[in-house]
Scaffold this motif. Sequence first.
Motif, PDB file in Angstrom:
ATOM      1  N   PRO A   3     -33.164  95.266 -19.356  1.00  9.41           N
ATOM      2  CA  PRO A   3     -31.812  95.720 -18.996  1.00  9.41           C
ATOM      3  C   PRO A   3     -30.775  95.507 -20.088  1.00  9.41           C
ATOM      4  CG  PRO A   3     -32.827  94.619 -17.145  1.00  9.41           C
ATOM      5  CD  PRO A   3     -33.768  94.456 -18.293  1.00  9.41           C
ATOM      6  N   ASP A   4     -30.881  94.411 -20.837  1.00  8.39           N
ATOM      7  CA  ASP A   4     -29.884  94.136 -21.879  1.00  8.39           C
ATOM      8  C   ASP A   4     -30.324  94.650 -23.242  1.00  8.39           C
ATOM      9  OD1 ASP A   4     -28.232  92.864 -20.067  1.00  8.39           O
ATOM     10  OD2 ASP A   4     -29.243  90.934 -20.341  1.00  8.39           O
ATOM     11  N   GLY A   5     -31.481  95.290 -23.303  1.00  3.96           N
ATOM     12  CA  GLY A   5     -31.976  95.776 -24.583  1.00  3.96           C
ATOM     13  C   GLY A   5     -31.506  97.186 -24.867  1.00  3.96           C
ATOM     14  N   GLY A   6     -31.539  97.557 -26.139  1.00  5.37           N
ATOM     15  CA  GLY A   6     -31.128  98.890 -26.535  1.00  5.37           C
ATOM     16  C   GLY A   6     -32.280  99.869 -26.510  1.00  5.37           C
ATOM     17  N   LYS A  14     -33.498 107.563 -25.630  1.00  5.49           N
ATOM     18  CA  LYS A  14     -32.305 107.835 -26.448  1.00  5.49           C
ATOM     19  C   LYS A  14     -31.051 107.173 -25.894  1.00  5.49           C
ATOM     20  CE  LYS A  14     -34.109 112.263 -28.131  1.00  5.49           C
ATOM     21  NZ  LYS A  14     -35.416 112.087 -27.517  1.00  5.49           N
ATOM     22  N   SER A  15     -31.073 106.830 -24.620  1.00  8.22           N
ATOM     23  CA  SER A  15     -29.904 106.161 -24.034  1.00  8.22           C
ATOM     24  C   SER A  15     -30.374 105.288 -22.888  1.00  8.22           C
ATOM     25  CB  SER A  15     -28.874 107.188 -23.540  1.00  8.22           C
ATOM     26  OG  SER A  15     -29.436 107.964 -22.502  1.00  8.22           O
ATOM     27  N   TRP A  16     -29.515 104.343 -22.551  1.00 12.23           N
ATOM     28  CA  TRP A  16     -29.866 103.399 -21.480  1.00 12.23           C
ATOM     29  C   TRP A  16     -28.696 103.299 -20.515  1.00 12.23           C
ATOM     30  CZ3 TRP A  16     -34.010 100.875 -19.698  1.00 12.23           C
ATOM     31  CH2 TRP A  16     -33.796  99.861 -18.765  1.00 12.23           C
ATOM     32  N   GLN A  17     -28.980 103.448 -19.225  1.00  9.37           N
ATOM     33  CA  GLN A  17     -27.931 103.312 -18.217  1.00  9.37           C
ATOM     34  C   GLN A  17     -28.485 102.550 -17.032  1.00  9.37           C
ATOM     35  OE1 GLN A  17     -26.317 107.013 -16.900  1.00  9.37           O
ATOM     36  NE2 GLN A  17     -24.842 106.081 -15.483  1.00  9.37           N
ATOM     37  N   MET A  18     -27.835 101.458 -16.661  1.00 12.46           N
ATOM     38  CA  MET A  18     -28.281 100.644 -15.536  1.00 12.46           C
ATOM     39  C   MET A  18     -28.041 101.373 -14.226  1.00 12.46           C
ATOM     40  SD  MET A  18     -29.617  97.817 -14.499  1.00 12.46           S
ATOM     41  CE  MET A  18     -29.413  96.539 -15.740  1.00 12.46           C
ATOM     42  N   LEU A  19     -29.059 101.370 -13.346  1.00 10.10           N
ATOM     43  CA  LEU A  19     -28.890 101.973 -12.033  1.00 10.10           C
ATOM     44  C   LEU A  19     -27.934 101.134 -11.191  1.00 10.10           C
ATOM     45  CD1 LEU A  19     -32.586 102.872 -11.123  1.00 10.10           C
ATOM     46  CD2 LEU A  19     -30.746 104.491 -11.577  1.00 10.10           C
ATOM     47  N   PRO A  20     -27.146 101.771 -10.343  1.00 12.35           N
ATOM     48  CA  PRO A  20     -26.317 100.978  -9.418  1.00 12.35           C
ATOM     49  C   PRO A  20     -27.208 100.178  -8.478  1.00 12.35           C
ATOM     50  CG  PRO A  20     -26.273 103.310  -8.858  1.00 12.35           C
ATOM     51  CD  PRO A  20     -26.951 103.220 -10.189  1.00 12.35           C
ATOM     52  N   ALA A  21     -26.681  99.080  -7.964  1.00 11.56           N
ATOM     53  CA  ALA A  21     -27.480  98.156  -7.144  1.00 11.56           C
ATOM     54  C   ALA A  21     -28.120  98.862  -5.954  1.00 11.56           C
ATOM     55  CB  ALA A  21     -26.602  97.003  -6.671  1.00 11.56           C
ATOM     56  N   SER A  22     -27.436  99.845  -5.380  1.00  8.48           N
ATOM     57  CA  SER A  22     -27.964 100.523  -4.194  1.00  8.48           C
ATOM     58  C   SER A  22     -29.211 101.355  -4.507  1.00  8.48           C
ATOM     59  CB  SER A  22     -26.882 101.438  -3.585  1.00  8.48           C
ATOM     60  OG  SER A  22     -26.471 102.415  -4.539  1.00  8.48           O
ATOM     61  N   GLU A  23     -29.417 101.689  -5.783  1.00  9.01           N
ATOM     62  CA  GLU A  23     -30.560 102.522  -6.169  1.00  9.01           C
ATOM     63  C   GLU A  23     -31.680 101.719  -6.829  1.00  9.01           C
ATOM     64  OE1 GLU A  23     -29.417 105.902  -8.467  1.00  9.01           O
ATOM     65  OE2 GLU A  23     -27.602 106.268  -7.283  1.00  9.01           O
ATOM     66  N   GLN A  24     -31.452 100.434  -7.038  1.00  8.31           N
ATOM     67  CA  GLN A  24     -32.463  99.622  -7.713  1.00  8.31           C
ATOM     68  C   GLN A  24     -33.597  99.255  -6.754  1.00  8.31           C
ATOM     69  OE1 GLN A  24     -30.700  96.247  -9.682  1.00  8.31           O
ATOM     70  NE2 GLN A  24     -29.061  97.486 -10.568  1.00  8.31           N
ATOM     71  N   VAL A  25     -34.780  99.121  -7.308  1.00 10.11           N
ATOM     72  CA  VAL A  25     -35.953  98.706  -6.538  1.00 10.11           C
ATOM     73  C   VAL A  25     -36.605  97.539  -7.265  1.00 10.11           C
ATOM     74  CG1 VAL A  25     -36.391 100.966  -5.538  1.00 10.11           C
ATOM     75  CG2 VAL A  25     -37.457 100.361  -7.716  1.00 10.11           C
ATOM     76  N   LEU A  26     -37.339  96.725  -6.522  1.00 13.64           N
ATOM     77  CA  LEU A  26     -38.056  95.595  -7.096  1.00 13.64           C
ATOM     78  C   LEU A  26     -39.553  95.873  -7.033  1.00 13.64           C
ATOM     79  CD1 LEU A  26     -38.188  92.654  -8.155  1.00 13.64           C
ATOM     80  CD2 LEU A  26     -38.276  91.909  -5.769  1.00 13.64           C
TER      81      LEU A  26
END
Length: 325
Positions: A3-6, A14-26
């Motif tokens: 998550p914190d890596g480029g 080519k780009s990184w965008q964190m999913l919102p919490a409601s869309e994240q899965v474990l």
Amino acid sequence: VAPDGGPSRSNDIKSWQMLPASEQVLLRGMVWQRGGKRSNSPPDWLWTQHQPASQLSPTPGVSSADHEDRFESVALDNAVLRSCGMLRVQGNNVPRRLETLHAVLSRRVLQNSRRLYVVHPAKLAQALSQELPRHEEVFQVLETHLCQPSLDPLGLFMHIHAAVPLKVVERFKRSLAKTNLRQGEVPAWLVSQAYLEASMTVEAIVDALIQTKAIAVNGEGIVEYLNLGDDSPREAKARCVYSEPWPLRKPELLPEQQWEVQESDGSWRELEAERTKAINRALKEGQQDLQFKIGRGQTGTIDLSKMVMIADRRRQEQPIRRVTH
């Protein structure tokens, strides 16, 4: 990419965008590298190393002291079974006095019933990784060959989080120093050493026989036999739990996976045996691409990541698929 890596060019991100919490899965699992002598998937017990211990233990919240009490109870149950089976076949020659019964049980039942194979061999191998010769090869054999005990009421086969008692580790180290083993003998010998010694006494066995109403003893030490059951010594031994080393068996070979290739008219035909073997071998070795001869000085290609085969001079791709039944 963490998550914190480029982003990295090596994996075309080519780009990184964190999913919102409601869309994240474990997702919970492991990375399993196939190939060589390793199986295509990890053994069931190995999954437990990558899961929370609270989800694994067959008895959550049970302390090590509680486990030792359970093992003592198992050893005593085994001793009662063995005692009844052994005494039953003696007929009129059973010991009539309590001291004689003590001597017979000490000689023929006590030691065999004390030994319990309740230590997970894979956990023992991990605890002794510095001492075991060629540790990785030993663990690989356990991955593919170790089987669940025929009777496993405490669920120990999947309970790999249980720590190996220090006394077992120290005993193993002493035995290993005195033993001259060839490499192929180490896994079976390790499994044979994965046991605990219960502290049960012959007096405890007699008390249990009395409580189960198998025997009665009067004030003068005379033994009366009430109900020894119907088991022979062999049948009684078969009902004892954790009384034998866990089995090591070679995994059953699966039938050779069959493959088909799609023709230009959309129909599917069975792939030649030689190419089928090459694909299966590549999969076992973790390869994604393989080549084969198709004529004088020319080679064809199979790309397992795309599931296509190029086997003509025009270099046209033909889809391939596994045959499912």
